[in-house]
Design an enzyme around this catalytic site. Structure first.
Site, PDB file in Angstrom:
ATOM      1  N   CYS A   1       0.869  -1.214  -0.067  1.00  6.26           N
ATOM      2  CA  CYS A   1       0.133  -0.046   0.238  1.00  6.26           C
ATOM      3  C   CYS A   1       0.879   1.322  -0.078  1.00  6.26           C
ATOM      4  O   CYS A   1       1.454   1.746  -1.101  1.00  6.26           O
ATOM      5  CB  CYS A   1      -0.905   0.008   1.157  1.00  6.26           C
ATOM      6  SG  CYS A   1      -2.414   0.976   0.750  1.00  6.26           S
TER       7      CYS A   1
ATOM      8  N   HIS B   1      -3.481  -4.987   0.581  1.00  9.57           N
ATOM      9  CA  HIS B   1      -2.970  -5.531   1.829  1.00  9.57           C
ATOM     10  C   HIS B   1      -3.206  -7.184   1.865  1.00  9.57           C
ATOM     11  O   HIS B   1      -4.149  -7.664   2.433  1.00  9.57           O
ATOM     12  CB  HIS B   1      -3.745  -4.894   3.043  1.00  9.57           C
ATOM     13  CG  HIS B   1      -3.443  -3.385   3.319  1.00  9.57           C
ATOM     14  ND1 HIS B   1      -2.425  -3.173   3.950  1.00  9.57           N
ATOM     15  CD2 HIS B   1      -4.169  -2.440   3.006  1.00  9.57           C
ATOM     16  CE1 HIS B   1      -2.521  -1.803   4.103  1.00  9.57           C
ATOM     17  NE2 HIS B   1      -3.566  -1.223   3.465  1.00  9.57           N
TER      18      HIS B   1
ATOM     19  N   GLU C   1      -1.517  -9.182   3.581  1.00 10.93           N
ATOM     20  CA  GLU C   1      -1.453  -9.660   5.007  1.00 10.93           C
ATOM     21  C   GLU C   1      -2.770 -10.008   5.371  1.00 10.93           C
ATOM     22  O   GLU C   1      -2.901 -10.943   6.350  1.00 10.93           O
ATOM     23  CB  GLU C   1      -0.679  -8.792   6.007  1.00 10.93           C
ATOM     24  CG  GLU C   1      -1.355  -7.664   6.480  1.00 10.93           C
ATOM     25  CD  GLU C   1      -1.272  -6.322   5.336  1.00 10.93           C
ATOM     26  OE1 GLU C   1      -0.834  -6.640   4.188  1.00 10.93           O
ATOM     27  OE2 GLU C   1      -1.398  -5.208   5.815  1.00 10.93           O
TER      28      GLU C   1
HETATM   29  N1  GLN Z   1      -2.087   6.708   3.034  1.00  8.95           N
HETATM   30  C1  GLN Z   1      -1.996   5.773   1.848  1.00  8.95           C
HETATM   31  C2  GLN Z   1      -3.434   6.150   1.030  1.00  8.95           C
HETATM   32  O1  GLN Z   1      -4.521   6.602   1.892  1.00  8.95           O
HETATM   33  C3  GLN Z   1      -1.907   4.529   1.827  1.00  8.95           C
HETATM   34  C4  GLN Z   1      -2.808   4.022   2.817  1.00  8.95           C
HETATM   35  C5  GLN Z   1      -2.415   2.332   3.385  1.00  8.95           C
HETATM   36  O2  GLN Z   1      -0.878   2.297   3.141  1.00  8.95           O
HETATM   37  N2  GLN Z   1      -3.320   1.810   4.005  1.00  8.95           N
HETATM   38  O3  GLN Z   1      -3.543   6.054  -0.169  1.00  8.95           O
END
Ligand code: GLN
Length: 546
Positions: A380, A517, A519
């Site tokens: 992410c 994600h 995970e």
């Molecule tokens: N801050 C980034 C976004 O909002 C990444 C968010 C994250 O890593 N879950 O896109």
């Protein structure tokens, strides 16, 4: 078979492992061939933990349907095969919200709306809603007995027994039996007090799970049984274990699942715990080890990266190796540059995150991983920064940044997409800088199409996958051509080809960033393919002295 209900409460103090205990009970029920689901009640007023600081509350776990939930739901999914959704986590805030909505609509016209029965009815309805397709509903009540906040939940589960019949309900209470060194004794008083507190609100526990650092001798069990009004074989030692995946096994050895099914008048197949035994056997006898640096912000609190830490351990399981983790603070890198904790790493991971702090340190470490050919996994925010690093240092657009951190950058490589397809709701959504914080996240499972021959495809061995998201910003498609011309590979895209989900550097041992994600979907018995490959690549790097 009629649905049965298990309720798990906690006493004495928090952090005794109620979530793991509930998950392990779920695993034990499944090992007997029963179908189950789990529900977590959280007594706080927030409607969900989505807006809460991970320092305070730990990780926010995301389900397929895009619910932002308590991290215990992560344990539930890692220990059992149940599919969780918004219905499996409920807070005081959500209960009141729905009661107040009904009140405004006029549903209670003429009546005075009160905690009992309106709030407690709503709580019971939430439990009942899960009862349709399963043999057992396991409900964990957050907080500790004695808290003001959890009272309506406890009152509701008390009433529940009267509603559905005593043979269909089992109350399990998790408590602490500390060993006091100076006295050389195990102490039962905290447990007695906690059970007394519970009895005062009308709940007599059927089973006590006693958290302790040693096996409880029969005379201690007898004493607890006598004072707490439970049968002696219902006093279960919940001893500290080496690995959390051992909990179902030790509970079983203590006779917990046998007692539960006896109390609930159930007949099941004999339990089969071979899967858990195999997992524990592998964890305890690794053939090798790797050292992974996780470069993030919430480094002081292991709970903020719960699923990530577990998924890395699962990646180790798949490679029969122990994964040693070091959480490195990226602000430390900004202050002192790349240190020994990074340079001796066999693999580097930059996880998800929000907020400005430590961003440049993360970019610095990504550059190091790219240039020194260290296996790299960006998740992410980690993927977004890998793109930023590449555009800056390889494509030469030095002021490139994510619009999240520099709204005025001439090259917003990561940006807020004004219009995007929400596959969850099957709608097209609009979004701008001033949009609500809650409503504009891309949340939950989204489909992704993989490029054959890529690292990602080699991992999944499938063309079409589904992974869970929780972010606001996206890869800016305007930079796709530039980046691919400069050697970056886009290996995962949304079905409409609009959203870039995975990027890689093909000319590298293993460098992959994903917008989702992974995970959240890793299980000890089924390690996530990307974690398996990342740990595998790190192991190779170590073995080749890289
Ligand atoms: N801050 C980034 C976004 O909002 C990444 C968010 C994250 O890593 N879950 O896109």
């Amino acid at each position: 078979m009629k649905t049965k209900f298990i309720f798990i409460t906690g006493g004495v103090l928090s952090s005794l492992g109620k979530g793991l205990a509930s998950s392990s009970i779920g695993a034990l029920m499944e090992s007997r061939g029963l179908t189950i689901t789990l529900l977590k009640f959280d007594p706080y007023i927030n409607v969900d933990p989505g807006t809460m600081n991970p320092f305070q509350h730990g990780e926010v776990f995301v389900t397929d349907d895009g619910a932002e939930t308590d991290l215990d739901l992560g344990h539930y999914e890692r220990y059992t095969h149940t599919k969780l959704s918004q219905k499996n986590n409920c807070t005081t805030g959500r209960i009141y919200h729905s009661v107040i909505t009904k009140e405004r609509r006029g549903d209670y016209l003429g009546g005075t709306v009160q905690v009992i029965p309106h709030i407690t009815d709503e709580i019971k309805r939430t439990i009942m809603e899960l009862a349709d397709d399963v043999d057992v509903v396991i409900t964990e009540v957050g907080g500790t007995v004695g808290d003001i906040e959890s009272l309506p939940f406890l009152e509701a589960i008390r009433q529940f027994k009267v509603d559905v019949g005593r043979e269909n309900v089992c109350y399990i209470h998790l408590t602490l039996v500390p060993y006091i060194k100076t006295a050389g004794e195990l102490k039962t008083k905290p447990t007695q007090h906690s059970v007394k507190g519970l009895s005062e609100i009308g709940i007599q526990p059927d089973i006590l799970l006693c958290r302790t650092d040693r096996l409880l001798p029969p005379e201690i069990k007898a004493k607890i049984a006598l004072f707490c009004n439970v049968e002696q074989d219902a006093v279960i030692t919940a001893k500290d274990v080496e690995t959390i995946y051992e909990v179902p096994i030790v509970f079983h050895q203590e006779g917990l699942d046998e007692k539960i099914i006896e109390l609930l008048h159930m007949w099941t197949k004999a339990p089969n715990l071979s899967m858990w035994e195999e997992i524990v056997q592998k964890i305890k006898n690794p053939l090798d080890e790797v050292y992974i640096a996780v470069v993030g912000k919430y480094v002081n609190l292991r709970d903020s990266y719960k699923s990530l830490n577990e998924a890395l351990a699962h990646g180790g399981l798949a490679n029969e190796c122990l994964v040693n983790l070091e959480h490195v603070d990226s602000e430390e890198i900004e202050r002192n540059g790349i240190g020994d904790d990074i340079s001796r790493a066999d693999g580097i991971l930059v996880p998800g995150g929000f907020g400005q702090r430590g961003i440049e340190g993360k970019i610095e470490v990504i550059r190091y991983a790219r240039e020194h050919r260290v296996p790299f996994f960006g998740i992410c925010l980690g993927m977004q920064l890998a793109v930023t690093e590449y555009v800056r240092n390889v494509a030469g657009l030095e002021r490139a940044h994510s619009a999240e951190f520099d709204p005025d950058t001439p090259d917003p490589v990561i940006y807020l997409m004004k219009e995007w397809t929400n596959y969850q709701k099957e709608t097209v959504e609009q979004r701008h800088e001033g949009s609500d914080k809650g409503g504009t996240m891309r949340l939950g499972a989204y489909p992704c199409h993989l490029l054959e021959g890529s690292f990602a495809y080699e991992a999944y061995k499938e063309e079409d996958i589904s992974e869970r998201h929780r972010h606001r910003y996206e890869f800016n498609t305007r930079y796709r051509e530039l980046l691919t011309n400069k050697g970056m590979r886009i290996s995962g895209l949304s079905p409409d080809n609009e959203l870039v989900e995975i990027i890689e550097i093909p000319d590298h041992p293993w460098f992959l960033g994903c917008q989702f994600h992974p995970e959240f979907k890793s299980r000890p018995w089924s390690p996530h393919p990307l974690f398996r490959e990342f740990i595998g690549a790190s192991l190779n790097a170590k073995r080749s002295g890289g």
